[in-house]
Design an enzyme around this catalytic site. Structure first.
Site, PDB file in Angstrom:
ATOM      1  N   GLU A 130       0.883  -1.174   0.000  1.00 33.06           N
ATOM      2  CA  GLU A 130       0.000   0.000   0.000  1.00 33.06           C
ATOM      3  C   GLU A 130       0.914   1.214   0.000  1.00 33.06           C
ATOM      4  OE1 GLU A 130      -3.283   0.089  -0.141  1.00 33.06           O
ATOM      5  OE2 GLU A 130      -3.737  -2.033   0.109  1.00 33.06           O
ATOM      6  N   CYS A 171      -2.135   9.531   2.551  1.00 33.95           N
ATOM      7  CA  CYS A 171      -1.668   8.921   1.296  1.00 33.95           C
ATOM      8  C   CYS A 171      -2.615   9.226   0.142  1.00 33.95           C
ATOM      9  CB  CYS A 171      -1.521   7.424   1.457  1.00 33.95           C
ATOM     10  SG  CYS A 171      -3.050   6.619   1.957  1.00 33.95           S
TER      11      CYS A 171
HETATM   12  P1  NAD Z   1       8.124   4.653   5.041  1.00 32.83           P
HETATM   13  O1  NAD Z   1       8.116   3.843   3.811  1.00 32.83           O
HETATM   14  O2  NAD Z   1       9.273   5.552   5.306  1.00 32.83           O
HETATM   15  O3  NAD Z   1       7.994   3.730   6.349  1.00 32.83           O
HETATM   16  C1  NAD Z   1       6.983   2.764   6.512  1.00 32.83           C
HETATM   17  C2  NAD Z   1       7.472   1.643   7.419  1.00 32.83           C
HETATM   18  O4  NAD Z   1       8.593   1.000   6.806  1.00 32.83           O
HETATM   19  C3  NAD Z   1       7.920   2.079   8.801  1.00 32.83           C
HETATM   20  O5  NAD Z   1       7.405   1.165   9.747  1.00 32.83           O
HETATM   21  C4  NAD Z   1       9.434   1.996   8.739  1.00 32.83           C
HETATM   22  O6  NAD Z   1      10.015   1.633   9.970  1.00 32.83           O
HETATM   23  C5  NAD Z   1       9.685   0.930   7.696  1.00 32.83           C
HETATM   24  N1  NAD Z   1      10.910   1.172   6.910  1.00 32.83           N
HETATM   25  C6  NAD Z   1      11.423   2.374   6.542  1.00 32.83           C
HETATM   26  N2  NAD Z   1      12.533   2.203   5.795  1.00 32.83           N
HETATM   27  C7  NAD Z   1      12.718   0.866   5.678  1.00 32.83           C
HETATM   28  C8  NAD Z   1      13.697   0.058   5.033  1.00 32.83           C
HETATM   29  N3  NAD Z   1      14.700   0.599   4.330  1.00 32.83           N
HETATM   30  N4  NAD Z   1      13.573  -1.291   5.115  1.00 32.83           N
HETATM   31  C9  NAD Z   1      12.557  -1.847   5.795  1.00 32.83           C
HETATM   32  N5  NAD Z   1      11.623  -1.132   6.454  1.00 32.83           N
HETATM   33  C10 NAD Z   1      11.688   0.208   6.394  1.00 32.83           C
HETATM   34  O7  NAD Z   1       6.738   5.455   4.990  1.00 32.83           O
HETATM   35  P2  NAD Z   1       6.224   6.572   5.964  1.00 32.83           P
HETATM   36  O8  NAD Z   1       7.081   7.793   5.823  1.00 32.83           O
HETATM   37  O9  NAD Z   1       5.998   6.009   7.313  1.00 32.83           O
HETATM   38  O10 NAD Z   1       4.771   6.861   5.340  1.00 32.83           O
HETATM   39  C11 NAD Z   1       4.571   7.772   4.311  1.00 32.83           C
HETATM   40  C12 NAD Z   1       4.365   7.069   2.987  1.00 32.83           C
HETATM   41  O11 NAD Z   1       3.420   6.045   3.116  1.00 32.83           O
HETATM   42  C13 NAD Z   1       3.795   8.009   1.938  1.00 32.83           C
HETATM   43  O12 NAD Z   1       4.431   7.759   0.701  1.00 32.83           O
HETATM   44  C14 NAD Z   1       2.327   7.619   1.858  1.00 32.83           C
HETATM   45  O13 NAD Z   1       1.713   7.913   0.632  1.00 32.83           O
HETATM   46  C15 NAD Z   1       2.400   6.166   2.110  1.00 32.83           C
HETATM   47  N6  NAD Z   1       1.143   5.693   2.675  1.00 32.83           N
HETATM   48  C16 NAD Z   1       0.367   4.873   1.913  1.00 32.83           C
HETATM   49  C17 NAD Z   1      -0.853   4.453   2.408  1.00 32.83           C
HETATM   50  C18 NAD Z   1      -1.741   3.548   1.623  1.00 32.83           C
HETATM   51  O14 NAD Z   1      -2.674   3.017   2.218  1.00 32.83           O
HETATM   52  N7  NAD Z   1      -1.513   3.328   0.348  1.00 32.83           N
HETATM   53  C19 NAD Z   1      -1.266   4.865   3.658  1.00 32.83           C
HETATM   54  C20 NAD Z   1      -0.435   5.711   4.396  1.00 32.83           C
HETATM   55  C21 NAD Z   1       0.775   6.107   3.898  1.00 32.83           C
END
Ligand code: NAD
Length: 456
Positions: free
Chosen positions: A210, A244
Site C-alpha cells: 500500500e 496517502c
Molecule cells: P516509510 O516507507 O518511510 O515507512 C513505513 C514503514 O517501513 C515504517 O514502519 C518503517 O520503519 C519501515 N521502513 C522504513 N525504511 C525501511 C527500510 N529501508 N527497510 C525496511 N523497512 C523500512 O513510509 P512513511 O514515511 O511512514 O509513510 C509515508 C508514505 O506512506 C507516503 O508515501 C504515503 O503515501 C504512504 N502511505 C500509503 C498508504 C496507503 O494506504 N496506500 C497509507 C499511508 C501512507
C-alpha cells in the site's frame, strides 16, 4: 535478531495447532480486539495528539471509528466469507464437485507507517485475524507514542504466540524482513516498498504494498464551487495533508480557477480560522526532516494563500500555490503536507494526457455534474481508486477494496478484500469413484477424434 527468530518459531508452532482456523476463535479474538481498543481509546487519542497534534475528533474519525466498523463488519460476515465457495465444474469432469477453500497463509508480517499510525497498523491486522493467521505488527517509529500504545495494546490483549507487536525502526523492520513470513503487508512509501518487495523475493513471500504517489484532484467547469471547495479542503488538509490519498495537486478548468480558489480561501478561514497554526484542531508535521522537505518544496513557489510556518512547533499553514508547471520541484514528488499546487486545463483530453504521463496515482478525484465526462475520467486514466465529486471517502467503506496500481501499490484490503488478501484460495476438485472415464488413459490410439469433438 534471536528474539525475532524465536517469536516466529513460537507463532509457527501455535499456528500449526490449528486453533486460529476455528471460526469461533477468530470471532472471539476480533471482539477482544474491539474491547481492547475501546478500553484504550483515551490513551490512543492522547498518543495521536502527542505524535501529530491530531484533535480528538480527527483521531476518532480517521483512526478509531473506522477500526470499530472494520471489526464489526468482519466478525458479522466471517462465517459467510470463510465458507468454501461452490463453483461450477465443466462437463468433461463427470461426477465431480468444485470448491474453493479460503486458507490462512500462516504467520503474517504487517509493517505500518506514521501518518495514520494506529489505523494503518490495526486495520490490516483485522484482515489477518479474520482470515485465521498469526501476525506480527511493526508500527512506525516516527509516531513513537502511538507505536508504544499499539505495542501495549497487543501485549495486553493477545498471547505473543498468536499476535505480537515489535516496536522499532528500520533495523528492526529489516531484521523481520529477513525471516520467512508467509505473507507481508506493507504500508508506506514507494521507495521503501521496493526494498520490501526485494526482501519478499528472497523467500518468495506474497506481498501487499500500500504505497503513495501524486493523486490529482480535477475540477471541471460545471462543478458547484462552494461544496467542491469544502470537500477539497477537507480532503487535502485533514492531518495537515499527511494522507496517502490526499489530493496532491489541483487541476482546475481555466474558466473557474479564480472563483474556485476564492472559495477555497473562504473555506480555509471557515474551517481553521484566520490563524490556522494557532488552531488546536490543526495537526502538525510529523518531524523536522519532513518539515524541511516541505519548506524546500515551497521554495520559489508563488503562494496565493497561506505560506506561514513555525519550525519550532513543526506547524505549517494550509497553503495554496499558483502558476505551477509540471517541471517544478513540487510536481516531482508526493507532497504529503499542507501544500496545494494549482494547475489549469482547457480540455479533458489535456487532463487525460497529462495525468497518464505520470506514474499511475493511488487516488483520483473528479468534480463535475456531467455523467458522460465522469465516465470518461474513470475509464481513461488508470489509478488505484477515488471519488466522483468528493475526496478520500472511498477509503472509508468496507465494501470498496482499497489499494493502488503500478507504482502506487499492489493488492487490496478493507472488508472482504482484507479477508481475501490474507487467505490463500485453495481450489479442490472432488471426484466420485462411480465413473472413471477411460478417454484420458493411454493407450490413446484413435481417441483424439473424440477429444477434438469435445474441445473445439
Ligand atoms: P516509510 O516507507 O518511510 O515507512 C513505513 C514503514 O517501513 C515504517 O514502519 C518503517 O520503519 C519501515 N521502513 C522504513 N525504511 C525501511 C527500510 N529501508 N527497510 C525496511 N523497512 C523500512 O513510509 P512513511 O514515511 O511512514 O509513510 C509515508 C508514505 O506512506 C507516503 O508515501 C504515503 O503515501 C504512504 N502511505 C500509503 C498508504 C496507503 O494506504 N496506500 C497509507 C499511508 C501512507
Amino acid at each position: 535478531m534471536r528474539d525475532i527468530k524465536a517469536l516466529l518459531t513460537q507463532q509457527r508452532r501455535f499456528y500449526c495447532k490449528g486453533i486460529t482456523r476455528k471460526l469461533d476463535f477468530r470471532i472471539e479474538q476480533l471482539n477482544r480486539l474491539h474491547a481492547a481498543v475501546k478500553k484504550k481509546e483515551p490513551v490512543i487519542l492522547e498518543a495521536l495528539r502527542n505524535d501529530l497534534n491530531k484533535s480528538e475528533f480527527e483521531g476518532y474519525l480517521t483512526e478509531i471509528g473506522l477500526i470499530y466498523d472494520e471489526i464489526k463488519h468482519a466478525a458479522r460476515r466471517l462465517p459467510r466469507w470463510a465458507r468454501p465457495q461452490k463453483v461450477p465444474t465443466p462437463f468433461y469432469h463427470f461426477w465431480s464437485r468444485s470448491r474453493i477453500y479460503s486458507e490462512p497463509y500462516g504467520v503474517c508480517l504487517i509493517i505500518a507507517p506514521w501518518n495514520y499510525p494506529f489505523q494503518l497498523a490495526i486495520s490490516p491486522l483485522i484482515g489477518a485475524m479474520a482470515a485465521g493467521n498469526c501476525a506480527v505488527v511493526k508500527p512506525s517509529e516516527l509516531a513513537p507514542q502511538t507505536s508504544r500504545v499499539i505495542t501495549e495494546l497487543i501485549h495486553d490483549t493477545f498471547e505473543p504466540e498468536y499476535i505480537a507487536a515489535v516496536a522499532g525502526g528500520i533495523d528492526v523492520s529489516q531484521a523481520l524482513l529477513a525471516e520467512p513470513f508467509d505473507y507481508l503487508f506493507f504500508t508506506g512509501s514507494v521507495a521503501v516498498g521496493k526494498h520490501i518487495m526485494a526482501a519478499a523475493a528472497n523467500h518468495l513471500t506474497p506481498v501487499t504494498l500500500e504505497l503513495g504517489g501524486k493523486s490529482p484532484c480535477i475540477v471541471d467547469h460545471d462543478a458547484p464551487l462552494a461544496v467542491t471547495a469544502r470537500r477539497i479542503v477537507a480532503g487535502k488538509f485533514v492531518n495537515a495533508g499527511q494522507t496517502c490519498v490526499a489530493p496532491d495537486y489541483l487541476f482546475v478548468h481555466q474558466s473557474i480557477k479564480d472563483d474556485l480558489l476564492r472559495q477555497i480561501e473562504t473555506t480555509l478561514i471557515d474551517f481553521y480560522g484566520p490563524r490556522p497554526m494557532e488552531n488546536q484542531e490543526y495537526p502538525k508535521i510529523i518531524n523536522a526532516r519532513h518539515f524541511a522537505r516541505l519548506q524546500n518544496l515551497l521554495n520559489g513557489c508563488k503562494v496565493r494563500f497561506g505560506g506561514e510556518m513555525d519550525p519550532e512547533r513543526l506547524s505549517m499553514a494550509p497553503t495554496v500555490i499558483e502558476d505551477v508547471q509540471w517541471q517544478d520541484p513540487i510536481m516531482q514528488e508526493e507532497i504529503f503536507g499542507p501544500l496545494l499546487p494549482v494547475l489549469t486545463f482547457e480540455t479533458l483530453s489535456q487532463v487525460i494526457a497529462a495525468v497518464n504521463a505520470q506514474p499511475k496515482p493511488l487516488a483520483l478525484y473528479y468534480f463535475s455534474q456531467n455523467r458522460a465526462r465522469q465516465q470518461r475520467m474513470v475509464r481513461s486514466i488508470p489509478f488505484g481508486g477515488g471519488c466522483i465529486n468528493d475526496t478520500l471517502l472511498h477509503v472509508a467503506s468496507p465494501y470498496l477494496p482499497f489499494g493502488g496500481v503500478g507504482p502506487s501499490g499492489m493488492g487490496h484490503y478493507h472488508g472482504k478484500a482484507s479477508f481475501d488478501t490474507f487467505s490463500h484460495q485453495k481450489s479442490i476438485l472432488n471426484k466420485s469413484f462411480r465413473f472413471d472415464m477411460p478417454l484420458r488413459y493411454p493407450p490413446y490410439k484413435n481417441k483424439i477424434s473424440l477429444l477434438r469433438r469435445m474441445f473445439r
